[in-house]
Write an enzyme that holds these catalytic residues in place. Structure first.
Site, PDB file in Angstrom:
ATOM      1  N   GLN A  76      -7.568  -1.921   3.861  1.00  0.00           N
ATOM      2  CA  GLN A  76      -6.545  -1.162   3.142  1.00  0.00           C
ATOM      3  C   GLN A  76      -7.129  -0.495   1.883  1.00  0.00           C
ATOM      4  O   GLN A  76      -6.695   0.574   1.493  1.00  0.00           O
ATOM      5  CB  GLN A  76      -5.397  -2.107   2.767  1.00  0.00           C
ATOM      6  CG  GLN A  76      -4.231  -1.445   2.082  1.00  0.00           C
ATOM      7  CD  GLN A  76      -3.037  -2.382   1.956  1.00  0.00           C
ATOM      8  OE1 GLN A  76      -2.358  -2.683   2.929  1.00  0.00           O
ATOM      9  NE2 GLN A  76      -2.769  -2.855   0.758  1.00  0.00           N
ATOM     10  N   ASN A  94      -2.395  -2.433  12.944  1.00  0.00           N
ATOM     11  CA  ASN A  94      -3.855  -2.281  12.873  1.00  0.00           C
ATOM     12  C   ASN A  94      -4.332  -1.015  13.581  1.00  0.00           C
ATOM     13  O   ASN A  94      -5.203  -0.306  13.103  1.00  0.00           O
ATOM     14  CB  ASN A  94      -4.547  -3.501  13.477  1.00  0.00           C
ATOM     15  CG  ASN A  94      -4.190  -4.771  12.734  1.00  0.00           C
ATOM     16  OD1 ASN A  94      -3.572  -4.704  11.661  1.00  0.00           O
ATOM     17  ND2 ASN A  94      -4.557  -5.920  13.270  1.00  0.00           N
ATOM     18  N   ASN A 147     -17.646  28.173 -23.146  1.00  0.00           N
ATOM     19  CA  ASN A 147     -18.217  27.002 -22.481  1.00  0.00           C
ATOM     20  C   ASN A 147     -18.064  27.046 -20.961  1.00  0.00           C
ATOM     21  O   ASN A 147     -17.048  27.511 -20.452  1.00  0.00           O
ATOM     22  CB  ASN A 147     -17.545  25.732 -23.016  1.00  0.00           C
ATOM     23  CG  ASN A 147     -17.933  25.463 -24.457  1.00  0.00           C
ATOM     24  OD1 ASN A 147     -19.028  25.821 -24.892  1.00  0.00           O
ATOM     25  ND2 ASN A 147     -17.024  24.871 -25.206  1.00  0.00           N
ATOM     26  N   SER A 191     -14.056  26.958 -27.744  1.00  0.00           N
ATOM     27  CA  SER A 191     -14.099  25.709 -28.497  1.00  0.00           C
ATOM     28  C   SER A 191     -13.047  25.777 -29.584  1.00  0.00           C
ATOM     29  O   SER A 191     -12.842  26.828 -30.192  1.00  0.00           O
ATOM     30  CB  SER A 191     -15.492  25.553 -29.108  1.00  0.00           C
ATOM     31  OG  SER A 191     -15.429  24.764 -30.279  1.00  0.00           O
ATOM     32  N   SER A 216       0.817  -1.214   0.000  1.00  0.00           N
ATOM     33  CA  SER A 216       0.000   0.000   0.000  1.00  0.00           C
ATOM     34  C   SER A 216       0.853   1.267   0.000  1.00  0.00           C
ATOM     35  O   SER A 216       0.327   2.372  -0.067  1.00  0.00           O
ATOM     36  CB  SER A 216      -0.936   0.011   1.214  1.00  0.00           C
ATOM     37  OG  SER A 216      -0.190  -0.188   2.403  1.00  0.00           O
ATOM     38  N   LYS A 270     -17.921  30.107 -29.302  1.00  0.00           N
ATOM     39  CA  LYS A 270     -18.318  29.463 -28.041  1.00  0.00           C
ATOM     40  C   LYS A 270     -17.601  29.998 -26.798  1.00  0.00           C
ATOM     41  O   LYS A 270     -16.431  30.328 -26.830  1.00  0.00           O
ATOM     42  CB  LYS A 270     -18.040  27.949 -28.117  1.00  0.00           C
ATOM     43  CG  LYS A 270     -18.919  27.177 -29.068  1.00  0.00           C
ATOM     44  CD  LYS A 270     -20.370  27.048 -28.619  1.00  0.00           C
ATOM     45  CE  LYS A 270     -20.553  26.101 -27.455  1.00  0.00           C
ATOM     46  NZ  LYS A 270     -20.393  24.704 -27.828  1.00  0.00           N
ATOM     47  N   THR A 285     -40.483  25.646 -10.270  1.00  0.00           N
ATOM     48  CA  THR A 285     -40.775  24.290  -9.802  1.00  0.00           C
ATOM     49  C   THR A 285     -41.050  23.498 -11.081  1.00  0.00           C
ATOM     50  O   THR A 285     -41.595  24.064 -12.041  1.00  0.00           O
ATOM     51  CB  THR A 285     -42.012  24.225  -8.874  1.00  0.00           C
ATOM     52  OG1 THR A 285     -43.152  24.656  -9.605  1.00  0.00           O
ATOM     53  CG2 THR A 285     -41.835  25.101  -7.633  1.00  0.00           C
ATOM     54  N   HIS A 286     -40.644  22.269 -11.114  1.00  0.00           N
ATOM     55  CA  HIS A 286     -40.739  21.448 -12.347  1.00  0.00           C
ATOM     56  C   HIS A 286     -39.995  22.105 -13.511  1.00  0.00           C
ATOM     57  O   HIS A 286     -40.343  21.895 -14.666  1.00  0.00           O
ATOM     58  CB  HIS A 286     -42.197  21.223 -12.763  1.00  0.00           C
ATOM     59  CG  HIS A 286     -43.087  20.781 -11.643  1.00  0.00           C
ATOM     60  ND1 HIS A 286     -43.295  19.476 -11.321  1.00  0.00           N
ATOM     61  CD2 HIS A 286     -43.803  21.509 -10.756  1.00  0.00           C
ATOM     62  CE1 HIS A 286     -44.120  19.397 -10.281  1.00  0.00           C
ATOM     63  NE2 HIS A 286     -44.435  20.622  -9.918  1.00  0.00           N
TER      64      HIS A 286
END
Ligand code: ARG
Length: 495
Positions: free
Chosen positions: A338, A126, A301, A293, A20, A299, A171-172
């Site tokens: 682990q 442990n 973004n 873009s 690990s 664009k 709403t919705h």
């Protein structure tokens, strides 16, 4: 670490696969701190003389071979990237180490010789991993709480700047009623307040020290467990050794709290992505947080909000991965645990990266107030206020709803808003309509009629803003007192 009983060497592929160290190297500062605390406890139990303890502490202080600043030669401003190149460099030093515990012992032996071999008296890996992980999660929580405070402040700042600006609520995803833009922003502040308190709760349950629990049944030395607990800033020792060595509730609670925070962040990210479309036109994305873009020259973004929306998926993943690992594990320690480390590290890094950007991004947002307001003025968003007007005239709400519904229908058929209908037309639906109707459905009145605690009336939003600021201050103070309790401890640094 355990070669005595074995006659056969490990299969080399298996040996490499079960290691690990490549990821638990993250726990180096925690492992060093916990080792120093344990050294103090075994010294008090008579295993080390004062001189040996001093030599051991001095050696442990030199176990970390170089600082992160020494590794970070490039001007990378991504803290996660600097951290990972730092740890890669450390792993390269000792590729044969099985895990972080093994690495620290190897390093310490190089530095102080055989005295290093006494460090493992009365302890087990442990309890060590359980302790290191608690320390890591405690720091990750503190870091997240700082980020949350900064983001809440940025949201309240935007809410203040928005003043009395109005926008449609949905709403919705259909326009519902006008609300103050500040009210919408404060909705996120309310969510983050809960996230903050969830993480604080998790922090207080986490803050007990597993050291002294041994491999499963408790240390075989009569250790004073309070010594290590105090040195590490824990409130006390854990109550049961079997639980302490196999419990990962603190990590579950952390990833679950972070995953809920992630849900809130992704809702915010989604709303802004939507609001920045030409269809909504509610906001100009800050150019310094957007990209172009390579194909379409026009664009701009919303990469920041999209990527945040995507990254919050990893936060859900971490919580689920961890829960799935722990599910059905018999008591006590099992090596499966682990596998629980990486999701915790990933969640901590992901939320850290997001919260470093969100406050500044939020402050840079510029809302198109006029577009938002005119969207709130169209589409009969004052119909609830109009029905309420009738109830004040004694009309039962169900009837009022129907009358306003008829007025809306007339408006739809003739292409007019409610305030563009004549009193005469309105009277056709009920004699309760009179001249004051038009004032009652103005934009201001439509907002202000929600005059309840938690409502969008201007005075209520003003109160809510004050409450939000006060809560930020008191949360800041509680965090500071928790953090100052860590000062002067065995140095545990960064997640
Ligand atoms: N690397 C191990 C882990 O992360 C440390 C504990 C190992 N304990 C053991 N009994 N093999 O879980």
């Amino acid at each position: 670490m355990w070669s005595g009983r074995f006659r056969e060497p490990l299969d080399s592929a298996f040996e490499e696969w079960q290691r690990s160290f490549p990821f638990d190297v993250r726990l180096l500062p925690q492992e060093v701190a916990a080792s120093k605390a344990h050294a103090r406890a075994i010294a008090a139990a008579g295993i080390l003389t004062d001189a040996e303890l001093a030599k051991m502490l001095g050696g442990l202080d030199r176990v970390i071979p170089f600082s992160i600043e020494e590794t970070t030669t490039t001007s990378s401003s991504d803290p996660n990237a600097s951290l990972s190149s730092h740890f890669i460099r450390i792993v390269a030093l000792s590729p044969q180490a099985e895990d972080i515990h093994h690495f620290v012992e190897l390093q310490l032996t190089k530095l102080i010789g055989d005295l290093a071999l006494k460090l493992h008296t009365g302890r087990s890996r442990n309890e060590q991993i359980a302790t290191d992980m608690r320390l890591f999660v405690r720091d990750a929580i503190d870091q997240t709480l700082e980020g949350l405070l900064a983001w809440r402040e940025a949201l309240v700042h935007q809410a203040r700047s928005a003043g009395d600006a109005v926008m449609p609520s949905y709403t919705h995803l259909q326009r519902a009623e006008p609300v103050l833009t500040a009210h919408w922003l404060l909705a996120y502040v309310a969510m983050l307040q809960r996230d903050f308190s969830r993480l604080m709760d998790c922090r207080s349950r986490l803050n007990l020290c597993p050291l002294g629990s041994g491999a499963i049944a408790g240390a075989t030395l009569a250790l004073d467990r309070n010594i290590a607990a105090e040195a590490l800033g824990f409130d006390g020792p854990t109550p049961n050794s079997m639980d302490a060595t196999s419990d990962r509730d603190f990590a579950l609670e952390f990833t679950q709290a972070i995953s809920t925070l992630g849900l809130h962040i992704s809702r915010f990210a989604e709303e802004l992505t939507l609001h920045s479309t030409a269809e909504f036109g509610f906001l100009d994305l800050p150019e310094r947080f957007s990209t172009g873009s390579s194909a379409m020259p026009q664009k701009k973004n919303p990469d920041l909000t999209e990527l945040i929306r995507g990254k919050t998926g990893r936060l859900q993943g971490a919580a689920i991965t961890l829960a799935t690992i722990v599910k059905g594990l018999p008591l006590a320690y099992n090596k499966d645990l682990q596998e629980g480390q990486e999701p915790v590290f990933d969640a901590a890094d992901t939320i850290h990266g997001i919260l470093l950007l969100l406050p500044e991004f939020t402050r840079a947002l510029r809302f198109r107030t006029e577009v938002m307001q005119s969207a709130a003025e169209k589409g009969y968003l004052n119909a609830m206020a109009a029905a309420t007007y009738l109830t004040h005239k004694g009309v039962p709400f169900r009837k009022a709803h129907e009358k306003i519904g008829q007025a809306v229908r007339l408006g739809l058929e003739t292409g007019r808003e409610l305030n563009e209908l004549t009193l005469k037309e309105l009277r056709g639906f009920g004699e309760e309509f009179s001249e004051d109707f038009f004032d009652a459905i103005s934009l201001e009145a439509t907002v202000d009629c929600h005059d309840v605690i938690g409502g969008t009336a201007r005075n209520r939003v003003g109160d809510a803003m004050e409450d939000a600021s006060r809560q930020i201050e008191s949360d800041r103070a509680s965090l500071a007192s928790k953090k100052s309790a860590k000062l002067g401890l065995e140095s545990v640094s960064l997640v």
